[in-house]
Write a protein that holds these residues in place. Structure first.
Motif, PDB file in Angstrom:
ATOM      1  N   ARG A 155       0.811  -1.214   0.000  1.00 41.23           N
ATOM      2  CA  ARG A 155       0.000   0.000   0.000  1.00 41.23           C
ATOM      3  C   ARG A 155       0.850   1.273   0.000  1.00 41.23           C
ATOM      4  N   ASP A 156       2.011   1.214   0.662  1.00 38.67           N
ATOM      5  CA  ASP A 156       2.911   2.376   0.615  1.00 38.67           C
ATOM      6  C   ASP A 156       3.224   2.738  -0.828  1.00 38.67           C
ATOM      7  N   THR A 157       3.544   1.717  -1.617  1.00 43.57           N
ATOM      8  CA  THR A 157       3.881   1.964  -3.016  1.00 43.57           C
ATOM      9  C   THR A 157       2.644   2.342  -3.820  1.00 43.57           C
ATOM     10  N   ALA A 159      -0.001   3.857  -2.816  1.00 46.26           N
ATOM     11  CA  ALA A 159      -0.386   5.232  -2.504  1.00 46.26           C
ATOM     12  C   ALA A 159       0.585   6.229  -3.117  1.00 46.26           C
ATOM     13  N   SER A 160       1.883   5.927  -3.061  1.00 46.18           N
ATOM     14  CA  SER A 160       2.889   6.861  -3.557  1.00 46.18           C
ATOM     15  C   SER A 160       2.822   7.013  -5.076  1.00 46.18           C
ATOM     16  N   HIS A 161       2.484   5.923  -5.747  1.00 40.82           N
ATOM     17  CA  HIS A 161       2.424   5.947  -7.217  1.00 40.82           C
ATOM     18  C   HIS A 161       1.006   6.126  -7.739  1.00 40.82           C
ATOM     19  N   GLU A 162       0.006   6.155  -6.853  1.00 36.48           N
ATOM     20  CA  GLU A 162      -1.396   6.266  -7.259  1.00 36.48           C
ATOM     21  C   GLU A 162      -1.756   5.179  -8.255  1.00 36.48           C
ATOM     22  N   ARG A 163      -1.503   3.956  -7.829  1.00 39.25           N
ATOM     23  CA  ARG A 163      -1.739   2.799  -8.682  1.00 39.25           C
ATOM     24  C   ARG A 163      -2.731   1.836  -8.041  1.00 39.25           C
ATOM     25  N   PHE A 165      -3.240  -2.164  -7.188  1.00 38.71           N
ATOM     26  CA  PHE A 165      -2.492  -3.410  -7.047  1.00 38.71           C
ATOM     27  C   PHE A 165      -3.444  -4.596  -6.924  1.00 38.71           C
ATOM     28  N   LYS A 214     -10.316   8.436  -4.772  1.00 34.79           N
ATOM     29  CA  LYS A 214      -9.376   7.459  -4.224  1.00 34.79           C
ATOM     30  C   LYS A 214      -8.391   7.130  -5.335  1.00 34.79           C
TER      31      LYS A 214
ATOM     32  N   ASP B  12       9.312   4.414  -5.487  1.00 32.15           N
ATOM     33  CA  ASP B  12       9.395   4.868  -4.095  1.00 32.15           C
ATOM     34  C   ASP B  12      10.346   3.965  -3.305  1.00 32.15           C
ATOM     35  N   GLY B  64       6.723   4.427   5.325  1.00 29.60           N
ATOM     36  CA  GLY B  64       7.188   4.045   4.000  1.00 29.60           C
ATOM     37  C   GLY B  64       6.561   4.926   2.941  1.00 29.60           C
ATOM     38  N   GLY B  65       6.932   4.721   1.692  1.00 28.78           N
ATOM     39  CA  GLY B  65       6.381   5.516   0.599  1.00 28.78           C
ATOM     40  C   GLY B  65       6.864   6.950   0.638  1.00 28.78           C
ATOM     41  N   THR B  66       6.147   7.853  -0.002  1.00 28.86           N
ATOM     42  CA  THR B  66       6.525   9.260   0.004  1.00 28.86           C
ATOM     43  C   THR B  66       5.286  10.140   0.055  1.00 28.86           C
ATOM     44  N   LEU B  69       4.349  11.890  -3.049  1.00 27.23           N
ATOM     45  CA  LEU B  69       3.958  11.042  -4.189  1.00 27.23           C
ATOM     46  C   LEU B  69       5.068  11.038  -5.247  1.00 27.23           C
ATOM     47  N   THR B  70       4.918  10.124  -6.172  1.00 27.44           N
ATOM     48  CA  THR B  70       5.918  10.024  -7.232  1.00 27.44           C
ATOM     49  C   THR B  70       5.199   9.582  -8.493  1.00 27.44           C
ATOM     50  N   GLY B 256       8.115  -1.389   0.131  1.00 28.90           N
ATOM     51  CA  GLY B 256       7.374  -0.644   1.135  1.00 28.90           C
ATOM     52  C   GLY B 256       7.822  -0.904   2.551  1.00 28.90           C
TER      53      GLY B 256
ATOM     54  N   ARG C  55     -13.271  10.192   3.070  1.00 30.88           N
ATOM     55  CA  ARG C  55     -11.853  10.274   2.716  1.00 30.88           C
ATOM     56  C   ARG C  55     -10.967  10.654   3.921  1.00 30.88           C
TER      57      ARG C  55
END
Lengths: 322, 322, 322, 322
Positions: A155-157, A159-163, A165, A214, B12, B64-66, B69-70, B256, C55
């Motif tokens: 989820r960290d990734t 959320a960071s990449h807005e992807r 999974f 989201k 990330d 974790g993450g950023t 965002l990235t 992550g 949210r």
């Protein structure tokens, strides 16, 4: 009963060692000797046996895997193989068996009971939680928490990449792991074998979620929920999907690791109860925990009847994943 | 310098948030304002900016993450895209940039330096550890420990079933993760992109190991070590192999999770050093930690020169995996 | 009911955030607005309120602590304080409350119900598991696993040094944590407030265990099991003890951390059920999970009736700790 | 050299087992036999010895504690005791020793070298990191991460209750753990034995922090930083403090657990290097890792010279804890 055997069979599950420890020590408390049979039915046929004293099971309650090893045996699937196994048990003076494993293990155990009159009590040890007659199987809670930890990382990734999974968890025929992991992991969609999965509907949920703001989502897919698992489901959806999506298959990490408190306690309780039942004359049954109490279920039912997932929780997951 | 920008870009890595925190607070201590640019170069072009005060980075050191965002940006690969980005930076009064990421991030940063004279200092944030000019990149230590934990779990199953496991870890061009994870995980074989991988030799090592009585083995394979990764390597060996083998691809769980102490400290140190360097007039350089000391390396070198794995450790792993 | 309030109070527990999320999203699904009240009753009196949309509770299911904060309030213990609080709730248009916490929280809630007719439904959030009307409280499973992990670490040292460790876990009036942790941790002795603790008997168990060849032992002591806790118990035994012993007080690490799957699922389920109950007209009750089903219990009973530990498990732990 | 001995002594540290494994397997690769000496110098005097083959150290790289056990020995502090120990070593045909431990271990080793001409090479195994001649000791990285995880948990409670927590970590004479944990944990104040601690200054930092809007704070205190440790420091500050504060002593959980990747790699490297050095004729030296390379330092220096903490990092922690 003066001497019993204990073995693990089928896929390993965290807590099997705690169950072995409980079998050995409860037996000792009742004045019964324990022989450990290595490598499941394969080792039984070969006569791979070792006496287990109370100190031999020291310091294993916290270990994953099984100190008795496990294996699959083609030979035991034949009548001759089982006769050989029974002969080895007799030669070793074993008067009863505690079988720790899942449904394959119990089918084999039933044959020993029926063909040779060998008393057997089963202990449900499998991460899949797909046995009737117990609310939880030993290893399930650990597998769920391991998968959940992995999802928290992903989820960290996400959320960071807005992807989006797609995460595949174990469960070829049952969605227990997927449901618990999905609900606890805040998954947008949970795909289980127990319910039809409509790719278009999944795509719509994900798009609606994007429209609500989201940016990242998690889809949890049980292995057997869709042909090809998570990869297959994503392929079927891809064209309808506006956002970037990735697949992760959690795989074997779900089997290992130090058992959770719940799995150790369940294993301790059921391992001890199995010995008590066996010594008390029970056979052809599985010990389980039902609504907090230890219960016995015929092995036949444990294997043949179907335990359903909690569909109310599946619906709840949809309400909460707004 | 009155105002600087900070952003994260590329994949990330755990510790990126700790680096952002250090940038913001070190800048504050020097009387410099910080603007956070969201979603890397994509957000820079769109002008997605937000002022970051000291309290805005509270309680993120462990995440974790950023938080910034990235994203990947096609547009920034064009001259026009970069001109747009530069215009946005100017409009926001940003006089210098701290760029947190890997080699793609730094290539982009170099363009900003060369085409527009924008001062940029890079901070190495990537789990791959494949940047010249720093002994370790931010995120590497966490990724290694996460992968190691997964291997420890899988070993429970490998040992219980007496199987060989092929475990694929991240690393398309570099074997840093594979080497550390393999050595720490007691792997029988470690396959890295830096050394040729001979399937027959791998099979021989595994067989010799079985002959010596080692029933289960772990093979760690970097993504880029062999065509098709772990799956490909196993396929090439399968026929020579006497034992059952399984593949697990660890995938995105390696990215992550909460950063380790080492990654948080490295990120804190390098984030602060980047601000000091930038404010002190440096540009086109990456801050790194070399033999325990903070060091500056031209971005061009950081990206183009190759950092080699420690081959002595690779040989050591072979001695120790008896 | 158009608008409800939610707050957390008393000691924080892992899973409180998952409960808040469930309250907000279930309410949203029913068309009801949610106001978050910060810092428990203290904040209620001060009118510290903030609207919570779907949210606002994103990405908190996995976080320890409580985003609404918690505090103890002397003022709320007075009738005047509670009248002030009620006035603030009315001014904010709040027609019902979901109170997440333990017995102190519920006592306060009962006053609001009785003195002002404010509808309140309680959600059991406390690591102590000492509430009647629910098999488990939110946070208990996480606390047990955290303490267990600590014990697993300490056992490494205990085994290496062949020492006895007295480990104090939380539980002033209840032994739930001690029992589960002790059984799962393979403790030689488990001291709980529910049973008299005889130092001489404890010393004898430890000595008998040494005579049987067990060189290291773990004694788990609930805070309230003996005057002075683990330190007190060791002092009372010291002279009878032949081996070196050490004390570790686990303390506040038991309260925090990311909740386990079980706590997140329980929190999700009970948070949603609380909203359904409240909107459906219930008041002065606590939602709980009893034998797998959601159940309502009058707050008065939840607080006043005593839930007993499972004494069969306590005896089992003695059999298994051979 | 045909046969060497290996032992662990002093406080146990995660990674000791990985070091033992490396010693055994590197020796095997060089054609040298290894005898494991149990319980440190105490076992040496008693002649508690066991041959260690390559399979005897299988599956221990990931285990905390030490399979060879450890103990303190009063008798070895006497010349007679050491003569007895030496006689036992001779009787067993041991021609050289690898001593894994901290400064007490090395002082003992030096006596064997000086009084009896027994060749000894030391391996730095202690969580304290207080040995000159190596950048890191085996166990330090694991201890820091364990303490950090505890602090992350406590921060959940600190933040939820808006409290100050004083957390005591190990370190009687050295602040290495406190510094790394404090910096990585975002501590407001880090109290180490290497720098004078002024309670009034600490109180001022905490109050200034509250004025800036930081409601909760973490103070990390090394055991030896102030009389009475964390408890003592809080008592000295209490009256100046406006907010509620709590103390947690992390204690023995810092010693145990599965070693991190870094500790396993360091242990593997140094264990192997110790054998190479010993077989190559070295004695009275400690192997260490300095700036990434293996290095030898006279035991005398390792024990007597003082390694300082990185004071730049201490100052950095103050800048970043705004």
């Amino acid at each position: 009963m003066k001497r019993i055997g204990v073995f693990t069979s089928g896929g390993d599950a965290p807590g099997m060692n705690a169950a072995i420890r409980a079998v050995v020590r409860q037996a000792h408390a009742l004045g019964v000797e324990v022989i450990g049979i290595r490598r499941g039915y394969a080792g039984m046929i070969q006569g791979e046996m070792v006496p287990l004293g109370v100190r031999d099971v020291a310091n294993i309650i916290q270990r994953g895997g099984t100190i008795l090893l496990t294996a699959r045996s083609q030979e035991f699937l034949t009548k001759e193989g089982r006769a050989k196994a029974y002969a080895k048990l007799q030669a070793a003076g074993i008067e009863g068996l505690v079988a720790i494993g899942g449904d394959g293990t119990f089918r084999g155990a039933l044959c020993l009971v029926e063909e040779h009159g060998m008393p057997v009590v089963g202990v449900p040890g499998t991460i899949d939680n797909d046995l009737y007659g117990t609310d939880y199987t030993i290893g399930f809670d650990t597998a769920v928490n391991t998968a959940l930890e992995a999802i928290d990382r992903i989820r960290d990734t996400a959320a960071s990449h807005e992807r989006v999974f797609f995460i595949e968890v174990m469960g070829r025929n049952a969605g227990f792991i997927a449901l618990d992991v999905g609900l606890a992991g805040g998954a947008e969609v949970i795909a289980v074998p127990e319910e039809p999965v409509d790719p278009k509907a999944v795509a719509e949920v994900l798009e609606a979620s994007q429209r609500r703001g989201k940016k990242s989502s998690i889809v949890v897919v049980a292995e057997g929920a869709y042909p090809g698992g998570a990869e297959g489901l994503l392929a079927a959806i891809q064209e309808h999907l506006q956002v970037e999506a990735r697949v992760t298959v959690l795989g074997h990490i779900q089997r290992g690791g130090s058992p959770t408190a719940k799995d150790r306690i369940l294993a301790s309780r059921l391992g001890a109860a199995a010995v008590e039942a066996l010594v008390g004359g029970a056979s052809g049954v599985m010990v389980g925990e039902v609504e907090g109490e230890v219960d016995l279920t015929p092995l036949k039912e444990a294997v043949e009847r179907r335990k359903d997932i909690n569909r109310a929780l599946l619906r709840l997951s949809q309400v909460l994943a707004l």
